[in-house]
Design a protein around this motif. Structure first.
Motif, mmCIF file in Angstrom:
data_model
loop_
_atom_site.group_PDB
_atom_site.id
_atom_site.type_symbol
_atom_site.label_atom_id
_atom_site.label_comp_id
_atom_site.label_asym_id
_atom_site.label_seq_id
_atom_site.Cartn_x
_atom_site.Cartn_y
_atom_site.Cartn_z
ATOM 1 N N PHE A 1 28.763 43.148 40.567
ATOM 2 C CA PHE A 1 29.148 44.415 39.996
ATOM 3 C C PHE A 1 29.534 45.302 40.879
ATOM 4 N N MET A 2 29.840 46.413 40.630
ATOM 5 C CA MET A 2 30.463 47.735 41.649
ATOM 6 C C MET A 2 29.389 48.991 41.558
ATOM 7 N N ILE A 3 29.463 49.231 42.934
ATOM 8 C CA ILE A 3 29.105 50.510 42.648
ATOM 9 C C ILE A 3 30.190 51.620 43.363
ATOM 10 N N ILE A 4 30.281 52.724 42.528
ATOM 11 C CA ILE A 4 31.212 53.924 42.844
ATOM 12 C C ILE A 4 30.529 55.168 43.332
ATOM 13 N N GLY A 5 30.771 55.215 44.635
ATOM 14 C CA GLY A 5 29.999 56.502 45.281
ATOM 15 C C GLY A 5 31.164 57.774 45.459
ATOM 16 N N SER A 6 30.584 58.709 46.144
ATOM 17 C CA SER A 6 31.256 59.885 46.152
ATOM 18 C C SER A 6 30.753 60.484 47.635
ATOM 19 N N HIS A 7 31.783 61.513 48.137
ATOM 20 C CA HIS A 7 31.423 62.189 49.103
ATOM 21 C C HIS A 7 30.519 63.420 48.843
ATOM 22 N N THR A 8 29.360 63.108 48.226
ATOM 23 C CA THR A 8 28.262 64.016 48.207
ATOM 24 C C THR A 8 27.146 63.650 49.116
ATOM 25 N N GLY A 9 26.510 64.448 49.725
ATOM 26 C CA GLY A 9 25.217 64.342 50.542
ATOM 27 C C GLY A 9 25.682 63.338 51.715
ATOM 28 N N ASN A 10 25.332 62.218 51.342
ATOM 29 C CA ASN A 10 25.318 61.180 52.462
ATOM 30 C C ASN A 10 25.231 59.719 51.834
ATOM 31 N N PHE A 11 26.350 59.329 51.091
ATOM 32 C CA PHE A 11 26.471 58.108 50.439
ATOM 33 C C PHE A 11 26.250 56.993 51.372
ATOM 34 N N GLU A 12 26.676 57.165 52.526
ATOM 35 C CA GLU A 12 26.894 55.993 53.597
ATOM 36 C C GLU A 12 25.306 55.660 54.153
ATOM 37 N N ILE A 13 24.523 56.761 53.910
ATOM 38 C CA ILE A 13 23.059 56.528 54.677
ATOM 39 C C ILE A 13 22.340 55.420 53.666
ATOM 40 N N GLU B 1 32.573 35.914 43.650
ATOM 41 C CA GLU B 1 31.401 35.232 43.954
ATOM 42 C C GLU B 1 29.988 35.671 43.815
ATOM 43 N N GLY B 2 30.189 36.849 42.682
ATOM 44 C CA GLY B 2 28.940 37.400 42.195
ATOM 45 C C GLY B 2 28.211 38.496 43.198
ATOM 46 N N ASP B 3 29.238 38.896 44.034
ATOM 47 C CA ASP B 3 28.583 40.026 45.241
ATOM 48 C C ASP B 3 28.716 41.612 44.526
ATOM 49 N N ILE B 4 28.466 42.346 45.308
ATOM 50 C CA ILE B 4 28.514 43.944 45.125
ATOM 51 C C ILE B 4 29.702 44.299 45.770
ATOM 52 N N VAL B 5 30.521 45.410 45.147
ATOM 53 C CA VAL B 5 31.639 45.854 45.840
ATOM 54 C C VAL B 5 31.116 47.415 45.782
ATOM 55 N N ALA B 6 31.059 48.292 46.840
ATOM 56 C CA ALA B 6 31.151 49.516 46.737
ATOM 57 C C ALA B 6 32.159 50.375 47.380
ATOM 58 N N MET B 7 32.805 51.435 46.529
ATOM 59 C CA MET B 7 33.911 52.005 46.635
ATOM 60 C C MET B 7 33.662 53.696 46.524
ATOM 61 N N PRO B 8 34.345 54.402 46.994
ATOM 62 C CA PRO B 8 34.495 55.857 46.734
ATOM 63 C C PRO B 8 35.385 56.327 45.514
ATOM 64 N N GLY B 9 34.794 56.935 44.628
ATOM 65 C CA GLY B 9 35.503 57.186 43.371
ATOM 66 C C GLY B 9 36.192 58.675 43.429
ATOM 67 N N PRO C 1 39.528 52.201 41.856
ATOM 68 C CA PRO C 1 38.503 51.706 41.678
ATOM 69 C C PRO C 1 37.878 51.424 40.137
ATOM 70 N N PHE C 2 38.104 52.237 39.308
ATOM 71 C CA PHE C 2 37.995 52.053 37.945
ATOM 72 C C PHE C 2 39.051 50.940 37.333
ATOM 73 N N SER C 3 39.847 50.601 37.750
ATOM 74 C CA SER C 3 40.769 49.750 37.099
ATOM 75 C C SER C 3 40.281 48.315 37.519
ATOM 76 N N VAL C 4 39.645 48.117 38.693
ATOM 77 C CA VAL C 4 39.275 47.041 39.370
ATOM 78 C C VAL C 4 37.968 46.669 38.308
ATOM 79 N N ALA C 5 37.030 47.548 38.065
ATOM 80 C CA ALA C 5 36.101 47.298 36.921
ATOM 81 C C ALA C 5 36.538 47.055 35.539
ATOM 82 N N LEU D 1 29.189 48.717 36.038
ATOM 83 C CA LEU D 1 29.679 49.630 37.011
ATOM 84 C C LEU D 1 28.731 50.780 37.207
ATOM 85 N N LEU D 2 28.130 50.987 38.380
ATOM 86 C CA LEU D 2 27.095 52.026 38.535
ATOM 87 C C LEU D 2 27.524 53.010 39.314
#
Length: 299
Positions: free
Chosen positions: A122-134, A192-200, A225-229, A236-237
């Motif tokens: 599945f996919m995680i879509i993040g944003s540059h709010t706060g501290n997504f990387e943390i 492979e059933g892994d997780i992909v994290a991308m900024p949206g 990112p949304f096209s991939v999903a 998609l989360l």
């Protein structure tokens, strides 16, 4: 503390190797608030000379929230710089080995762990709010590898620290490449059933965008990112991370689902992008000074 002076975000953290090494050394022995003190001294410089970034933040408050360019909005611009600086200090505090001091409040994180138990990726879509990387430094799971798409132009020390902290939590960095070969790795990870994290909220390589409603404004969001999903048909989360106070963060997880009337992959991707834009704005209403897009974003 650094804000890129360009209408195209390059994603580079300032300070250079020496400055960043100094922060890591400092936080091994000092509370992160010591870093905040030094950060306060730099804010007037960026308020005075960070012309493009300052204007971009003003325009964000004017266009999205309808605020006039007055003293109140100037205070919000200062608060945005201030919060951004603290987020950077927090990152280097984690690099120095102080991650045990940080606490994270989870909202909806059960959705994430439910998908972790499933066979499909599945996919995680993040944003540059706060501290997504943390999230990649503090939240640990070992069931699935997370492939996090990152900008590859950071300093040597920062990339090394990222690698070390991510590796501890089963996260693998996936640098954006000019030849777009990272797209093949994304597809492979999902297969492979892994997780992909991308900024949206920023385009990393792709030029395909969609104009979405964003508060009182119109803004272009990357469709990639949304096209991939949509094409892969994976869950998609949307994940938003906000700084609450010193050593405290909040993680908000929201599922993004395609409407029934979306007939093809293009419509599905556009539907997901609009829902992400809505969720991003809806969360920023509580944390308006924690969206760190320091360039002209709005149509």
């Amino acid at each position: 503390m650094a804000v890129t002076e360009s209408n195209k975000w390059k994603g580079v953290t300032g300070g250079g190797n020496f400055g960043q090494k100094f922060l890591i050394f400092l936080f091994k022995y000092c509370d992160v608030r010591v870093g905040y003190f030094f950060m306060y001294l730099t804010i007037p410089f960026y308020m005075l000379f960070g012309t493009k970034s300052r204007k971009a933040i003003f325009h964000y408050f004017e266009k999205v929230y309808g605020y006039k360019k007055n003293f109140r909005t100037l205070l919000l611009v200062w608060k945005t710089y201030n919060t951004f600086g603290k987020v950077l200090m927090d990152r280097f505090s984690v690099f120095s080995g102080q991650k045990h001091k940080f606490k994270v409040e989870d909202i909806g994180n059960d959705l994430f762990f439910k998908l972790v138990k499933e066979k499909e990726g599945f996919m995680i879509i993040g944003s540059h709010t706060g501290n997504f990387e943390i999230c990649g430094y503090l939240l640990k799971q070992v069931s699935k590898k997370i492939h996090a798409l990152v900008f590859g132009g950071e300093s040597e020390i920062l990339q090394k620290q990222r690698f070390m902290r991510f590796e501890e939590n089963n996260v693998e960095m996936l640098p954006v490449r000019d030849d777009m070969s990272h797209l093949f790795e994304i597809n492979s990870a999902l297969q492979e059933g892994d997780i992909v994290a991308m900024p949206g909220d920023r385009a990393l390589g792709s030029q395909k965008n969609l104009v979405c409603d964003f508060g009182n404004a119109k803004a272009e969001f990357p469709l990639g990112p949304f096209s991939v999903a949509a094409i892969r048909g994976v869950p998609l989360l949307a994940v938003f991370v906000f700084r609450e106070k010193t050593y405290r963060y909040k993680v908000i997880v929201k599922p993004l689902e395609v409407d029934n009337q979306a007939a093809n992959n293009k419509q599905k991707a556009e539907c997901l992008a609009r829902k992400f834009a809505f969720e991003l704005y809806n969360n920023l209403k509580k944390y308006p000074c924690q969206w760190f897009n320091f360039f002209e974003f709005f149509s």
